[in-house]
Scaffold this motif. Structure first.
Motif, PDB file in Angstrom:
ATOM      1  N   THR A 100       1.176   0.688   7.507  1.00 33.73           N
ATOM      2  CA  THR A 100       0.792  -0.817   7.810  1.00 33.73           C
ATOM      3  C   THR A 100       1.765  -1.970   7.187  1.00 33.73           C
ATOM      4  O   THR A 100       2.309  -2.507   7.817  1.00 33.73           O
ATOM      5  N   ASN A 101       1.871  -1.732   5.868  1.00 27.91           N
ATOM      6  CA  ASN A 101       2.499  -2.560   5.130  1.00 27.91           C
ATOM      7  C   ASN A 101       2.515  -2.026   3.616  1.00 27.91           C
ATOM      8  O   ASN A 101       1.829  -1.100   3.285  1.00 27.91           O
ATOM      9  N   TYR A 102       3.088  -2.790   2.762  1.00 24.26           N
ATOM     10  CA  TYR A 102       3.253  -2.175   1.405  1.00 24.26           C
ATOM     11  C   TYR A 102       1.987  -2.688   0.469  1.00 24.26           C
ATOM     12  O   TYR A 102       1.918  -1.962  -0.570  1.00 24.26           O
ATOM     13  N   ILE A 103       1.354  -3.497   0.838  1.00 25.56           N
ATOM     14  CA  ILE A 103       0.122  -3.452   0.296  1.00 25.56           C
ATOM     15  C   ILE A 103      -0.807  -2.564   0.497  1.00 25.56           C
ATOM     16  O   ILE A 103      -1.796  -1.979  -0.278  1.00 25.56           O
ATOM     17  N   LYS A 104      -1.252  -2.244   1.819  1.00 23.90           N
ATOM     18  CA  LYS A 104      -2.171  -1.233   2.267  1.00 23.90           C
ATOM     19  C   LYS A 104      -1.774   0.329   2.616  1.00 23.90           C
ATOM     20  O   LYS A 104      -2.457   1.092   2.554  1.00 23.90           O
TER      21      LYS A 104
END
Length: 815
Positions: A100-104
């Motif tokens: 999804t993205n670098y955070i999740k």
């Protein structure tokens, strides 16, 4: 000896008939038998690996005391048994982890493969009402990354980075996806309007393409093989025909007796070989003619049908997809870019619309977009003006013809040595200092000077050639703006620092006969360091710039701020453009892999008409959903009315769109109201040239950059090509290059102190520290430009005349 000669001839024929003749057998080995005169000869004939030979021998006839046999060879495939392939049904479901993205990171999602479409949902319960995304496998690429990860992309706005729970599970999904893709390709081909039959060919992993392309490639390979057969047959006919003719001549000259039988047998054998070879030639000609006749008309019809249908489908689907995507984004208040720019690169692997509910808070971290683009009403496509059409193709201004190079330029330089150096040990005491005043070893450099890097701006000179042909100043502005962006494409992987030019150093780039332009650079100031550049083209444009670099090291990153302006003048229209460069930032100076970003804003101004293009280079952010290295711009006239929108990335390509209508949209973040532009279909105006093979070991130089430091006769003694430390570094002799660099820098400091002493003597009552450097550039002079109102160095002439005469007496001794 005679048997060996017959053996050699038969080997050629067996190879022709059994190996070349239609089956294309060419790798492992079998044995064939040739018997003559009661003796056996074992000869090797190439056959494919994994294949065995079944041979049956039938008698042709006896000649004298010997027997000639013809071999009938049949290849029987005996390859190793393949493991059974899973055959999932039309629907395949299961859990996968999606990036999804670098955070999740990776999130668990429910995927459903059905009817050639791969869709995913947050949970199984969502299947009835909310689909998070779908990819059509008929046009998708499937690539395996490692034991559990794989990627599915349609080459546009959708790319899924997926991870299975195990290698076995990943292989099940890959098998199901490949089968579904093959079926989707086959169904798409069968639904074509051409009416021709087309066997479906499943595409391999990571590749696209339909069945027609596979069929055409297969037929072309077959025809090529037949042409090789004809060539081989021709050689053999000539050979055996000559041998037969010699035997007949010898037969005429012998007397009747004991030798007659042997000669007759020899003539008969050679005649048989000639007949077999001739038959093979006839068969190969017939096969080739049959294939060519069968496929010629079909290809012509299929090609035209495919071209027409593809154009219609692409235009229809692109408009529908863009309209849906843009309107949905406009409703949510998100930034919009054409789908072609949503490739997964440094910032994000997920598609822009993924995980909307979880990531709403990201919007507050982004710089709000100033405008949104949506497709214009289809009625405008029928109302194109001549100006719009001339952007695509100007019948009065054909594309420039490529001139044959007058010399072969080099395509390689010595590979970069793998020297270790602790960067922090040098940089820790330099925080806050001017970069040009820091003594840096060549280990951080690349074997080019700043003057040569400045000349690299001309890599995409063709853009200015096209701009010179534009009849409308707003059209011309689009090309000039694209040229400004293109100059940054060479920096994306270039983390090496160019050599600081010595005062008075020059660099010429003479491509007049090859590309229609030539340029000259000179270092006109040492502190602050400044370089002047002048380029002129036979196509009717002149480029001049003066660039001074201000740089600061901030520990984690290095910022380079170019000062000065760039100007472009067109002879035909007298349009005079000017702009400045944006800030370059080198990240991860202390820890991590170095990477470069460009950020800031550029205003390209036409001083004659008042037209303006405002370009915005978005800085990279881990939290942004936008494609990395994004550039957007709007071209306006003197009244502020917008006419064109530009969008793209500074490392890949730029596109422009004609604006048909504009209106005020909803308020974005921070309460800013954005403009909604309705535009026609975007057209590509610039695309980056691919890097040469092996560029990663050659400082990531472009094809042009590889030629800049190539030794060349006739250049000035101050030319960067003659700089010894730079030459030693290119050759990989870095220790010697560092010593030579220190010598040149000390020589330059000594020359500067001498100029200061002369200035003190010339002054009547000098104050310490207030003396000018008293240096005058050799080929440039400082003027106040009456059009732009800026002060800059411009070329005053004389260099090319001095080169023609070979007279460089006026040049200083700097090396």
């Amino acid at each position: 000896m005679q048997s060996s000669a017959r053996l050699s001839s038969l080997l050629h024929i067996v190879s022709l008939l059994c190996v070349k003749g239609g089956n294309g057998l060419d790798s492992s080995w079998i044995k064939t038998v040739f018997e003559s005169g009661g003796q056996s000869f074992y000869v090797s004939v190439p056959f494919p690996r994994g294949k065995r030979n079944k041979q049956s021998i039938s008698r042709v006839g006896g000649v004298g005391g010997g027997t000639l046999f013809r071999l009938k060879l049949q290849a029987a495939v005996m390859s190793e048994p393949k493991p059974p392939t899973p055959t999932p049904g039309d629907t395949y479901k299961g859990w996968l982890f999606k990036w999804t993205n670098y955070i999740k990171g990776y999130q668990r999602r429910w995927f459903v493969l059905s009817n050639g479409l791969l869709s995913y949902y947050r949970t199984q319960a969502e299947m009835g009402h909310t689909c998070r995304g779908t990819i059509n496998l008929a046009t998708a690429n499937i690539a395996v990354e490692d034991s559990c990860n794989f990627v599915i992309s349609n080459g546009g706005a959708q790319t899924y980075h997926l991870k299975a729970s195990s290698e076995v599970e990943r292989q099940r999904w890959i098998t199901a996806l490949e089968l579904a893709k093959a079926k989707a390709v086959r169904m798409q081909a069968e639904s074509d309007d051409s009416g021709d039959e087309c066997p479906a060919a499943p595409a391999s992993s990571g590749q696209g393409g339909g069945c027609r392309n596979s069929e055409v490639q297969s037929t072309l390979r077959t025809l090529s093989s037949k042409v090789e057969d004809l060539t081989t047959c021709n050689d053999l006919i000539v050979k055996h025909g000559s041998a037969l003719q010699r035997s007949l001549s010898e037969l005429e000259g012998i007397r009747v007796g004991a030798d007659m039988g042997e000669k007759i047998r020899q003539v008969t054998e050679r005649a048989t070989l000639f007949r077999i070879t001739s038959n093979a030639m006839i068969n190969a000609c017939r096969d080739f003619l049959s294939l060519a006749q069968n496929h010629s008309k079909r290809w012509q019809k299929a090609l035209q049908t495919e071209r027409d249908q593809r154009i219609r489908l692409e235009e229809t689907l692109e408009q529908l997809a863009k309209q849906h995507n843009h309107l949905e984004r406009a409703f949510r208040g998100a930034t919009v870019l054409p789908p072609s720019f949503s490739n997964p690169t440094l910032g994000s692997k997920g598609d822009a619309s993924d995980e909307d509910d979880d990531n709403e808070f990201f919007d507050a971290m982004e710089d709000p977009a100033e405008f949104i683009t949506v497709p214009a009403d289809p009625k405008y496509h029928r109302l194109l003006t001549f100006d719009e059409l001339s952007l695509a193709s100007n019948p009065e201004s054909p594309q420039p013809l490529e001139l044959e190079p007058v010399r072969q330029r080099r395509t390689r330089i010595p590979d970069k040595p793998n020297y270790y150096l602790n960067l922090w040990s040098i940089m820790k005491n330099c925080i806050g200092k001017e970069l040009s005043k820091i003594p840096m070893p060549v280990n951080f450099n690349e074997p080019l000077s700043m003057l040569q890097r400045l000349s690299e701006d001309l890599e995409y000179y063709e853009i200015l050639d096209k701009a010179a042909k534009c009849q409308n100043s707003l059209e011309q502005m689009c090309y000039v703006a694209a040229f400004t962006v293109s100059s940054y494409s060479t920096t994306v992987h270039r983390t090496g620092k160019p050599f600081n030019p010595l005062l008075g150093e020059t660099f010429e780039l003479d491509r007049l006969r090859e590309c229609g332009y030539r340029s000259l650079c000179e270092q006109v100031s040492h502190h602050p360091p400044a370089a002047a550049h002048h380029a002129i083209s036979e196509k009717g444009w002149t480029l001049r710039q003066e660039i001074a670099l201000a740089s600061k090291f901030r520990g984690k990153y290095l910022s380079i701020m170019p000062l000065g302006s760039i100007q472009c003048l067109f002879d035909k229209s007298n349009n005079h453009y000017s702009w400045k460069k944006v800030t370059t930032t080198v990240h991860n100076i202390i820890v991590g892999k170095l990477w470069i970003d460009q950020s800031g804003e550029i205003d390209v101004v036409n001083h004659k008409t008042g037209d303006r293009c405002h370009l915005k280079f978005a800085p990279y952010s881990y939290f942004s959903r936008d494609v990395p290295r994004k550039v957007t711009g709007v071209v306006t006239d003197k009244d502020g009315k917008a006419h064109y929108v530009l969008s793209g990335t500074w490392d890949e390509k730029m596109e422009f769109s004609r604006i048909m209508q504009s209106s005020k949209g909803e308020n974005g973040t921070e309460g800013k109201q954005r403009t909604v532009y309705q535009t026609l279909k975007a057209k590509e105006i610039w695309r980056k040239n691919p890097l040469p093979e092996g560029a990663e070991t050659m400082y990531f130089f472009s094809t042009l950059a590889l030629t800049l430091n190539e030794p060349e006769d006739g250049v000035a003694p101050t030319d960067s090509r003659r700089r010894p430390d730079q030459r030693l570094m290119e050759d990989g002799r870095w220790d010697e290059a560092n010593a030579e660099k220190q010598r040149l820098e000390e020589k330059q400091r000594t020359a500067r102190r001498e100029r200061e002493r002369e200035a003190v003597k010339a002054a009547s009552s000098p104050e310490e520290g207030a003396h000018p450097e008293n240096y005058q550039a050799l080929w440039f002079e400082k003027i106040d430009d009456p059009v732009s109102g800026e002060t800059l160095h411009v070329y005053k002439g004389g260099y090319w005349e001095a080169k023609d005469q070979g007279s460089w007496d006026m040049c200083p001794d700097i090396f």
